[in-house]
Motif scaffolding. Structure first.
Motif, short mmCIF file in Angstrom:
data_model
loop_
_atom_site.label_atom_id
_atom_site.label_comp_id
_atom_site.label_asym_id
_atom_site.label_seq_id
_atom_site.Cartn_x
_atom_site.Cartn_y
_atom_site.Cartn_z
N VAL A 61 0.77 -1.01 0.02
CA VAL A 61 -0.01 0.07 0.09
C VAL A 61 0.74 1.22 0.07
N LEU A 62 1.96 1.20 0.91
CA LEU A 62 2.81 2.46 1.05
C LEU A 62 3.57 2.80 -0.45
N ILE A 63 4.08 1.67 -0.96
CA ILE A 63 4.96 2.04 -2.23
C ILE A 63 4.05 2.18 -3.33
N ASN A 64 3.03 1.49 -3.43
CA ASN A 64 2.30 1.57 -4.74
C ASN A 64 0.82 2.42 -4.81
N TYR A 65 0.26 2.52 -3.66
CA TYR A 65 -0.91 3.46 -3.54
C TYR A 65 -0.40 4.83 -2.98
N SER A 66 0.29 4.92 -1.51
CA SER A 66 0.62 6.10 -1.20
C SER A 66 1.55 6.96 -1.72
N LEU A 67 2.55 6.26 -2.18
CA LEU A 67 3.86 7.05 -3.18
C LEU A 67 3.72 6.83 -4.53
N GLY A 68 2.83 5.91 -4.84
CA GLY A 68 2.75 5.72 -6.27
C GLY A 68 4.21 5.62 -7.10
N ILE A 69 4.98 4.91 -6.47
CA ILE A 69 6.43 4.98 -7.02
C ILE A 69 6.32 4.19 -8.40
N GLN A 70 7.04 4.92 -9.36
CA GLN A 70 7.39 4.53 -10.66
C GLN A 70 8.73 4.04 -11.03
N PRO A 71 9.09 3.40 -12.04
CA PRO A 71 10.44 3.17 -12.51
C PRO A 71 11.16 4.37 -12.62
N GLY A 72 12.44 4.37 -12.07
CA GLY A 72 13.40 5.51 -12.04
C GLY A 72 13.18 6.42 -11.07
N ASP A 73 12.09 6.45 -10.09
CA ASP A 73 11.87 7.24 -8.90
C ASP A 73 13.14 7.11 -7.86
N LYS A 74 13.52 8.10 -7.49
CA LYS A 74 14.57 8.29 -6.46
C LYS A 74 13.90 8.24 -4.97
N LEU A 75 13.98 7.12 -4.24
CA LEU A 75 13.37 6.97 -3.10
C LEU A 75 14.07 6.76 -1.76
N ILE A 76 13.97 7.59 -0.63
CA ILE A 76 14.71 7.45 0.62
C ILE A 76 13.75 7.00 1.44
N ILE A 77 14.20 5.90 2.40
CA ILE A 77 13.45 5.23 3.62
C ILE A 77 14.22 5.57 4.69
N THR A 78 13.39 6.28 5.51
CA THR A 78 14.31 6.71 6.90
C THR A 78 13.37 5.93 8.10
N ALA A 79 14.16 5.25 8.89
CA ALA A 79 13.42 4.32 9.90
C ALA A 79 14.35 4.23 11.02
N PRO A 80 13.88 3.89 12.11
CA PRO A 80 14.83 3.59 13.38
C PRO A 80 15.23 1.95 13.10
N ALA A 81 16.13 1.36 13.58
CA ALA A 81 16.22 -0.14 13.35
C ALA A 81 15.32 -0.83 13.89
N ALA A 82 14.40 -0.47 15.07
CA ALA A 82 13.41 -1.35 15.37
C ALA A 82 12.31 -1.77 14.31
N ALA A 83 12.24 -0.77 13.18
CA ALA A 83 11.38 -0.96 12.08
C ALA A 83 11.85 -2.10 10.95
N ALA A 84 12.87 -2.55 11.29
CA ALA A 84 13.30 -3.30 10.20
C ALA A 84 12.67 -4.24 9.49
N PRO A 85 11.45 -5.17 10.14
CA PRO A 85 10.97 -5.79 9.34
C PRO A 85 9.97 -5.04 8.27
N LEU A 86 9.32 -4.00 8.49
CA LEU A 86 8.69 -3.18 7.66
C LEU A 86 9.58 -2.46 6.34
N VAL A 87 10.71 -2.04 6.90
CA VAL A 87 11.73 -1.54 6.17
C VAL A 87 12.17 -2.40 5.11
N LYS A 88 12.34 -3.61 5.19
CA LYS A 88 12.68 -4.80 4.35
C LYS A 88 11.71 -5.01 3.18
#
Length: 367
Positions: A12-39
């Motif tokens: 949902v986050l990548i495809n609906y919320s952010l609408g990521i397209q090929p070639g987009d430059k994306l940064i994911i910022t998170a604490p280490a505790a969120a590793a399962p969702l970051v992956k």
């Protein structure tokens, strides 16, 4: 064992919320505790064709910064932080605090100095977001700290978080698209009026919104979501309000906030606890005493106050207003280093638009 809800949320986050397209430059910022969702978010973004950078932080650094830094250090902003606002097409920030109270005893003046230092960055961030050049989304990964704040077990809190985002639905993205359509009807209603008058227990507040743009928050920037908001005409806010829930700022709670407005400006402010922090924030700059946002919470899957604004401002049957910085896309012009949301329950309140009753019993009449 991997929780399948992490994968569904990432989709949902990548495809609906952010609408990521090929070639987009994306940064994911998170604490280490969120590793399962970051992956899972990283995996989904790579599959979508993005160029992905991650910034993983560790808990406790903010406390060290505020306790050990001089005022000069707090005022200094590193150049890479300025540059990344211009560089990336999309930003995903995942909150996952392991101690939400770590800044409770920090000098509020230090918090104010750091906020002031970021004014230009936040202005540029909001400018790019308003034009669509920058897509951003903020979400949360459940931790014991958040569960404790919400007075829940971790399992209860996980269920609360995922249900609020409709992750339990077969197709969450489709469900959010349906919510978007419903909220757009409320936007149309509000944009056809000018003066909004909210009256009830401990509230008698008027503001004008003629010519301003109401925005349906439908899961694109915050997730979960569920509100409509705008920036009021800057000198139009008049009356008084008591906020039903504690106003939380960097983990510090200010209880029973009462504000009186005259021609758009806070002229009286009291609180039963945390009044020192309230006054410090009101004195950050000229814009801190004015309202940058007014909104109505519409997520009726959120009914419990959790001490986290990501969820609390969306509580169905509430309104909130933010002191300080306005969102440029609404037409609001108030500038400030702060944007502090405060929430009021509307159980016994009615809302009139140009004298017409449009809201009662915790819902818009067209909802």
């Amino acid at each position: 064992m991997t929780d399948p809800r992490h994968q569904k949320l990432a989709q949902v986050l990548i495809n609906y919320s952010l609408g990521i397209q090929p070639g987009d430059k994306l940064i994911i910022t998170a604490p280490a505790a969120a590793a399962p969702l970051v992956k899972e978010a990283y995996r989904e973004a790579i599959r979508a064709g993005a160029h992905v950078m991650t910034r993983i932080t560790i808990d406790g650094l903010a406390e060290i910064r505020f306790r050990e830094s001089s005022d000069e250090q707090l005022r200094f902003v590193l150049e890479p932080e300025r540059q990344e606002i211009e560089y990336f097409d999309a930003m995903l920030r995942i909150m996952a605090d392991e101690n939400t109270k770590s800044l409770t005893n920090v000098d509020p003046n230090k918090l104010a100095i750091a906020q002031q230092a970021r004014t230009d960055i936040m202005r540029r961030y909001l400018e790019r977001a308003a034009t669509g050049e920058l897509r951003w989304c903020l979400t949360l990964y459940p931790t014991h700290a958040y569960a404790q704040d919400a007075e829940m077990s971790l399992e209860e809190y996980e269920n609360f978080v995922f249900n609020a985002g409709l992750i339990h639905h077969d197709n969450p993205s489709e469900s959010w698209q349906q919510i978007s359509k419903k909220q757009q009807e409320i936007v149309k209603l509000l944009e056809s009026h000018d003066e909004i008058h909210i009256v009830g227990n401990d509230i008698d507040l008027r503001y004008r919104v003629g010519g301003r743009k109401w925005i349906s928050a439908d899961g694109k920037h915050n997730f979960p979501d569920g509100e409509v908001f705008t920036g009021p005409i800057e000198d139009s806010v008049n009356g008084h309000i008591r906020f039903s829930y504690p106003a939380v700022y960097n983990g510090r709670e200010v209880e029973n906030v009462r504000l009186t407005f005259q021609d758009g400006k806070v002229v009286e402010a009291t609180a039963s606890r945390g009044e020192d922090l309230l006054n410090s924030m009101l004195n950050v700059d000229e814009g801190a005493r004015r309202v940058g946002e007014v909104a109505f919470g519409l997520n009726y899957d959120i009914q419990k106050f959790t001490r986290n604004i990501l969820f609390d401002e969306k509580i169905g049957g509430t309104m909130h207003m933010a002191l300080g910085r306005a969102y440029p896309e609404t037409g609001g012009t108030n500038a400030s280093a702060i944007h502090w949301d405060m929430i009021a329950d509307l159980t016994d309140a009615k809302v009139y638009a140009d004298g017409e009753l449009i809201y009662e019993n915790r819902k818009f009449k067209i909802w």
